[in-house]
Structure formats: structure tokens, C-alpha cells
Design an enzyme around this catalytic site. Structure first.
Site, PDB file in Angstrom:
ATOM      1  N   HIS A   1       4.660  -4.897 -16.444  1.00 19.81           N
ATOM      2  CA  HIS A   1       4.266  -6.108 -15.686  1.00 19.81           C
ATOM      3  C   HIS A   1       3.039  -5.832 -14.836  1.00 19.81           C
ATOM      4  O   HIS A   1       2.897  -6.369 -13.734  1.00 19.81           O
ATOM      5  CB  HIS A   1       5.451  -6.565 -14.828  1.00 19.81           C
TER       6      HIS A   1
ATOM      7  N   GLU B   1      11.464   8.483  -4.108  1.00 23.49           N
ATOM      8  CA  GLU B   1      11.511   9.652  -3.221  1.00 23.49           C
ATOM      9  C   GLU B   1      10.582  10.752  -3.732  1.00 23.49           C
ATOM     10  O   GLU B   1       9.862  11.387  -2.957  1.00 23.49           O
ATOM     11  CB  GLU B   1      12.940  10.161  -3.098  1.00 23.49           C
TER      12      GLU B   1
ATOM     13  N   LYS C   1       7.657  14.794  12.549  1.00 28.54           N
ATOM     14  CA  LYS C   1       8.984  14.854  11.968  1.00 28.54           C
ATOM     15  C   LYS C   1       9.839  13.659  12.352  1.00 28.54           C
ATOM     16  O   LYS C   1      10.606  13.146  11.552  1.00 28.54           O
ATOM     17  CB  LYS C   1       9.699  16.147  12.398  1.00 28.54           C
TER      18      LYS C   1
ATOM     19  N   CYS D   1       6.936  13.523  20.360  1.00 27.61           N
ATOM     20  CA  CYS D   1       6.232  14.594  21.068  1.00 27.61           C
ATOM     21  C   CYS D   1       7.306  15.618  21.435  1.00 27.61           C
ATOM     22  O   CYS D   1       8.495  15.360  21.288  1.00 27.61           O
ATOM     23  CB  CYS D   1       5.614  14.060  22.353  1.00 27.61           C
TER      24      CYS D   1
ATOM     25  N   TRP E   1       1.943  13.945  19.980  1.00 26.19           N
ATOM     26  CA  TRP E   1       1.553  13.196  18.783  1.00 26.19           C
ATOM     27  C   TRP E   1       1.041  11.865  19.303  1.00 26.19           C
ATOM     28  O   TRP E   1       1.833  11.041  19.785  1.00 26.19           O
ATOM     29  CB  TRP E   1       2.733  13.009  17.834  1.00 26.19           C
TER      30      TRP E   1
ATOM     31  N   GLU F   1       3.114  12.666   0.690  1.00 28.55           N
ATOM     32  CA  GLU F   1       3.100  12.984   2.125  1.00 28.55           C
ATOM     33  C   GLU F   1       2.745  14.442   2.394  1.00 28.55           C
ATOM     34  O   GLU F   1       2.331  14.785   3.497  1.00 28.55           O
ATOM     35  CB  GLU F   1       4.417  12.630   2.788  1.00 28.55           C
TER      36      GLU F   1
ATOM     37  N   ASN G   1       7.790  11.845  26.352  1.00 22.86           N
ATOM     38  CA  ASN G   1       7.932  11.578  24.912  1.00 22.86           C
ATOM     39  C   ASN G   1       8.442  10.152  24.787  1.00 22.86           C
ATOM     40  O   ASN G   1       9.504   9.819  25.297  1.00 22.86           O
ATOM     41  CB  ASN G   1       8.935  12.564  24.306  1.00 22.86           C
ATOM     42  N   GLY G   2       7.653   9.281  24.119  1.00 25.21           N
ATOM     43  CA  GLY G   2       8.060   7.878  23.979  1.00 25.21           C
ATOM     44  C   GLY G   2       6.881   6.967  24.261  1.00 25.21           C
ATOM     45  O   GLY G   2       5.722   7.374  24.163  1.00 25.21           O
TER      46      GLY G   2
HETATM   47  C1  AGP Z   1      10.468  11.911   4.799  1.00 24.48           C
HETATM   48  O1  AGP Z   1       9.957  12.982   4.025  1.00 24.48           O
HETATM   49  C2  AGP Z   1       9.501  11.464   5.864  1.00 24.48           C
HETATM   50  N1  AGP Z   1       9.118  12.534   6.693  1.00 24.48           N
HETATM   51  C3  AGP Z   1       9.911  10.215   6.594  1.00 24.48           C
HETATM   52  O2  AGP Z   1       9.818   9.170   5.665  1.00 24.48           O
HETATM   53  C4  AGP Z   1      11.342  10.167   7.207  1.00 24.48           C
HETATM   54  O3  AGP Z   1      12.308  10.119   6.190  1.00 24.48           O
HETATM   55  C5  AGP Z   1      11.454   8.873   8.037  1.00 24.48           C
HETATM   56  O4  AGP Z   1      10.523   8.938   9.092  1.00 24.48           O
HETATM   57  C6  AGP Z   1      12.849   8.623   8.603  1.00 24.48           C
HETATM   58  O5  AGP Z   1      13.204   9.662   9.497  1.00 24.48           O
HETATM   59  P1  AGP Z   1      14.750   9.771   9.969  1.00 24.48           P
HETATM   60  O6  AGP Z   1      15.558  10.042   8.743  1.00 24.48           O
HETATM   61  O7  AGP Z   1      14.748  10.915  10.941  1.00 24.48           O
HETATM   62  O8  AGP Z   1      15.108   8.471  10.600  1.00 24.48           O
END
Ligand code: AGP
Length: 600
Positions: A496, A473, A595, A2, A74, A480, A100-101
């Protein structure tokens, strides 16, 4: 995950609070609210939805207050709604809290408080904080009441608190980020620097367990036991321009195009023609095993790191999903090096996995982008990416800079054991920013190819060796932000089972650059072609054999195998971006995501 913003000073607080939330919206955006300190009372305004909804509400009010706190949410406990939006108040509406948390023991505390007559208006964990402070204020002053409250909480918090009649903000940190901007006769409190930069570059970072009392003139930091803590004022290196979009449509696209510079920044001062220079407090000779813990994209850079450490250092390596590692009671030896890879430095699962490894005796190292983040202050040593702020929810430049940092670390560990390092790796590493630029120059081609996937419901990404994590990736990027179901697989694994998915409606992206697996990839491409799969292949310039098997190709400059992921991921980032943008999706704020995931 958040966003918190607080202001105390001489300016009207409301526009500053709303603007601060806009800068923090990528941390969460399902509801928002502000609370202002008015003479002997609090004024609270909340709204479901994005910060813009809140802004519309406050625009209709006369709000002269110069002290306030605010929050963009969030949801974790309690669905997104105005009722569950922060700030949360006590029964008398004299105390307001933004958080936040997660308060992990909130149910027990809520029961206790309800028994004592407190009435709760929300389903959130946070609301227990305001009622606990109310309870303790009966026999203590504001500061003491907050300290007593913090002593009862379990979990993670970044808190900002107001009390009617008290011209101050009290804040506290444990497990979630909190940063204070020092202005002239005004103070700015926020979850991260992106909301502070336009006001000041003088900042203070807080550590877990600290509480800070902030007034217009200054601040006083204390530990839970009341001991005063001396804090250092630091200078922020980021400028506002780095934050803004610099003319790109989305932060994500800006950050994709920033990668040549970002990687140059990761390398800056750490590499000469013959050696790697890292200031880390690790004795390479003592390291017998490396364990990497991470989530999401950072986990995939760890998979590439496994190849790097095995090839360069001949060290055994394990790469673990942090969320799995932390609960497995893993076997850790004191000659293990636990590496936490995290862009934000705040991911709860990664932090917990790191602490588990630390508790069991491993040395720890962080590969982190956000300076001063929680994980960066928990590790014995660290390598900051210096990639600059990554605002787009989909991680791009952090991924390529993480790989760059892992290459540097692998070379450093080998070098410090007085072993020979392959100077060609260093030479090639220095060429990577330019090679990435060559791929970026093909962005319009990738944009045109986005049509090949944008109406599909599924997609496959296939690679081998160093390119398998790149396939993973690429699939994550696509799913996403475009919401198209995509899977990454080792190319040889298709026979497989998964190859049953392939028909003329299944787009398949191959990383087919000319590396040690090239001959094998060609036969995997033939397997797909024989089943009418449509193939987009990432190939090196002048390639003929893979190109003949593909429907479309994108060329990436040749480099050595162990650096190829940094270059080969670029077209996959662009592909995901253009598909999502063509579908009209808000690429920087994809649904259901935030994020930084600071709860488990
Ligand atoms: C990556 O595109 C994603 N948004 C997500 O997987 C992210 O990499 C993951 O949450 C880890 O975040 P961090 O690198 O800040 O720990």
C-alpha cells in the site's frame, strides 16, 4: 532525565559527588556541576559536556568540604552550556539548587522576581527556585523558606538545596525520582539507586509532595503543610556488580546477555506447573476492558500484550501512546483496567496518562522495573519486572521481561475467573530463558551480519501478527543507537505504498518464523525479492522456504506463537548493537537521548 547527587558526612565531598554523577550520567549528560558548603560560603564549579569535563576542572582545586550537591543535565529549558548547568544560585550566591524535572510556571515566577530586583544568570526554569528561597529567607528560616517556595511551584521536581551557613541539605520530590542512602554518620542523596549502591543498601524512597531535611546524623521528612512524615528504611536488593558492566563493552550488551536470567527473575515465585501466582489487588471478574499506556519500547510490548489478552482472556484491549492519550479526554469506564508499562517508572507522559485514567475511574496497574519509582507508587497494583537495573539507554531486557509479565498477567486474569488456562503456555514459558540463550550463542553470526546494514542509510523491518510489534521494536533499536533511519511495518502493508522504497540498496529484515502467518510472510518476502531488496530473515531451525528467499538468515528456536516475540527480538537487539558499535557510536549514550524521559 537529569541526575542529582548529594553528600553530607565526614569524607571529602568532591570525589563522591563526581563519582555519583558518573553513575547517573545515563540520565543526561550535556553539562554538569557541583556546589560545596564551605565556611559561610558556597563554592560552585560547572562544566559543559560530560561529567569528565567537570572532573577535570575540580581536579585543579583544593576542596576540603564534606557537604555538597551535584547535577548532570539533559537540557529542557536553556541550551546545554556552562551558564545553564546546575547548580543555580540566588543573587547573594548563598543558596544553591540542583533540579531534575520542569518548573512549568517558571516564566511567571521569573517575571515577579525580576520585578523585585532579582537578577537571573541562566535561561533555565530551575533558577527561579534559588531566587524564591532567597526571597523567603528574608523573613523565614531555611526550611520554612523552602516550604513556601515549593508551595508556589507547578510542575515536576527532584530538588537538592544548600544554604551557606546551614550544615544540611534540603531535598524535595514531586514527579521526579529521589532516593536517600543511609550511611554510618553520612548520607547520600541521588536520583536513583545506581549511585548509592556502592555506599549503602539502606535507602529511603520519597513520595510526591515531601520535603526532607538531611544532616550528617539523619533526616526529617515533612509534607508541604509542615506535617512530619515517618519514612521506612528499605534494603536495596541490587548489588554493585549488577551495576557495573561485568566485562561487557557496553551496558546494553550486558543487558542483552542478561535476558535469560532477567526473565527467570520475572517468573521467580510467580509460576508453578499449573498456576500463576501474582499478588495484585484486582478483581478479574470486574475487568471488562484493558487500556495500556506507554511510550517507545514499552508501547511495543503493550502491542504484544494486546494479542496476549485477546487470545488468553478474550478481553477487548486498547494500546495507547501515553503522550496522545493524556490530552484526548478519553472515555474511561470504572470497569476498565489501565495498565502503565514503564521500565523507569518515571516517564512523564506515561505517569500523566495513568493519572488521567485514574482520575476518570479506571483501576490501575503498573508493569515497572524500577522499585519505588513514581509510577510504581501511583498505581493500585503492580508487577515489578525484577530485571535488575537497565543502564543502557536502549531498552532490551526490560522489553522481554515486560512481555513475560504481560503473559503472567493474562494467565492470572483468566485463572482467577476460574477459567481454564492453557498449561502448555506455562510449560513453554519456563523454557524461554534457555531458548533465548540459544540465540545469544549465535551472537558472532549476528555480528558478522551487521555489515549487511551498517553502511545503509535506511532499513525496513517487516512482520505479521505477533511479529509486527517485534518489527517495530527492531526498527527502533536500530535507529536509536546506529542513527540509520529504520521503519517497522506490517508486512502486508508494504503493497500500500512503502514498497516503492525497495531496491537493491534497501536492507529488509523479516521475522519469518513458522507461526500462523508463515505462508503469508513467504509471499511478502517474494514481493521484496522481486524488487531486488536484500533480505535478512529470522527463521526457525531447519526452515527451507523462507531461507531460500533470504540473502541471510538467523535461526531462533521454535516456541508457541504468543511467546515468539520474546525469542525473535533477541537477534534484532544484537543486530542493532553490533551495527552501532561497528559505526563507533557510544551505544550506551546515543545522541539526543536519555534513559528516562521525565518531561513531556
Ligand atoms: C527504548 O529503547 C527507548 N530508550 C525509549 O523508547 C523508552 O522505551 C521509552 O522512553 C519509555 O521508557 P520507560 O519504559 O522507562 O517508560
Amino acid at each position: 532525565m537529569c541526575g542529582i547527587f548529594g553528600y553530607i558526612g565526614f569524607q571529602k565531598a568532591t570525589p563522591l559527588l563526581v563519582n555519583g554523577l558518573r553513575k547517573l550520567e545515563y540520565r543526561g549528560y550535556d553539562s554538569a556541576g557541583i556546589c560545596l558548603l564551605e565556611p559561610n560560603k558556597l563554592k560552585t564549579i560547572k562544566a559543559k559536556g560530560r561529567v569528565g569535563e567537570l572532573a577535570r576542572k575540580v581536579d585543579n582545586e583544593i576542596l576540603p568540604a564534606t557537604i555538597g550537591i551535584s547535577h548532570t543535565r539533559w537540557a529542557t529549558h536553556g541550551e546545554p552550556s556552562e551558564r545553564n548547568a546546575h547548580p543555580h544560585l540566588d543573587c547573594q550566591e548563598k543558596i544553591a539548587v540542583v533540579h531534575n524535572g520542569i518548573i512549568e510556571n517558571y516564566q511567571a515566577l521569573k517575571k515577579l522576581l525580576e520585578k523585585e530586583g532579582h537578577c537571573f544568570l541562566s535561561d533555565t526554569d530551575t533558577e527561579v527556585v534559588s531566587h524564591l528561597i532567597e526571597k523567603f529567607c528574608l523573613n523565614n528560616n531555611f526550611e520554612e523558606a523552602v516550604l513556601k517556595t515549593l508551595a508556589l511551584l507547578e510542575g515536576a521536581w527532584g530538588l537538592a538545596i544548600l544554604k551557606a551557613g546551614e550544615n544540611k541539605i534540603i531535598a524535595a520530590k514531586k514527579g521526579s525520582p529521589l532516593i536517600l542512602g543511609i550511611g554510618n554518620n553520612e548520607m547520600f542523596l541521588a536520583s536513583d539507586a545506581s549511585a548509592i549502591l556502592e555506599h549503602t543498601k539502606k535507602v529511603v524512597y520519597f513520595n510526591d509532595g515531601e520535603m526532607v531535611v538531611i544532616d550528617q546524623k539523619g533526616f526529617l521528612t515533612k509534607m508541604a503543610n509542615g506535617d512530619i512524615v515517618k519514612k521506612e528504611i528499605q534494603e536495596l536488593k541490587w548489588d554493585v556488580g549488577q551495576i557495573e558492566k561485568a566485562g561487557f563493552k557496553h551496558f546494553m550488551l550486558k543487558e542483552i546477555f542478561e535476558q535469560p536470567q532477567a526473565i527467570a527473575n520475572t517468573l521467580r515465585g510467580r509460576i508453578t506447573d499449573n498456576e500463576v501466582k501474582l499478588s495484585i489487588d484486582i478483581d478479574p471478574a470486574s475487568i471488562k476492558r484493558i487500556i495500556m499506556v506507554a511510550c517507545g519500547t514499552s508501547f511495543y510490548s503493550g502491542l504484544i500484550g494486546k494479542h496476549l489478552f485477546e487470545k488468553i482472556c478474550r478481553l477487548p484491549v486498547e494500546v495507547e501512546y501515553a503522550s496522545e492519550f493524556r490530552y484526548r479526554d478519553p472515555i474511561i469506564n470504572n470497569n476498565d483496567l489501565a495498565i502503565a508499562i514503564s521500565q523507569s517508572g518515571e516517564t512523564a507522559d506515561t505517569l500523566a496518562a495513568l493519572n488521567e485514567a485514574k482520575r476518570k475511574g479506571a483501576k490501575t496497574l503498573g508493569i515497572i522495573n524500577v522499585v519505588g519509582s513514581t509510577i510504581s507508587r501511583e498505581v493500585d497494583s503492580g508487577i515489578y519486572l525484577h530485571a535488575g537495573p537497565e543502564i543502557g539507554v536502549a531498552s532490551t531486557k526490560a522489553f522481554t521481561c515486560q512481555i513475560t509479565a504481560l503473559v503472567l498477567l493474562a494467565l492470572y486474569l483468566q485463572q482467577e475467573k476460574n477459567a481454564q488456562i492453557d498449561k502448555n503456555i506455562i510449560k513453554e514459558l519456563k523454557l524461554i530463558p534457555e531458548k533465548i540463550q540459544q540465540v545469544l550463542n549465535q551472537a558472532e553470526l549476528v555480528k558478522a551480519l551487521a555489515n549487511f546494514i551498517k553502511n545503509s542509510s535506511n532499513a525496513l523491518f517487516l512482520g505479521r501478527g505477533f511479529s509486527y510489534p517485534v518489527a517495530l521494536e527492531g526498527a527502533l533499536k536500530l535507529k536509536e543507537i546506529s542513527y540509520i533511519h529504520a521503519e517497522g511495518y506490517p508486512a502486508a502493508e508494504m503493497k500500500h505504498g512503502p514498497i516503492a522504497l525497495v531496491d537493491e540498496n534497501m536492507p529488509v529484515v523479516f521475522i519469518a518464523t513458522n507461526d500462523q502467518t508463515y505462508e503469508k510472510i513467504l509471499s511478502n518476502m517474494q514481493e521484496i525479492k522481486a524488487r531486488n531488496g536484500k533480505i535478512l530473515a529470522i527463521v526457525n531451525p531447519g526452515d527451507i522456504r523462507a531461507s531460500q528467499l533470504a540473502n541471510w538468515t538467523i535461526e531462533t528456536p521454535k516456541t508457541i506463537d504468543l511467546l515468539s516475540p520474546i525469542v525473535n527480538v533477541i537477534p534484532l537487539q544484537l543486530l542493532a548493537y553490533y551495527v552501532a558499535d561497528a559505526k563507533g557510536i557510544d551505544v550506551d549514550k546515543p545522541r539526543n537521548l536519555a534513559k528516562s524521559v521525565t518531561v513531556e
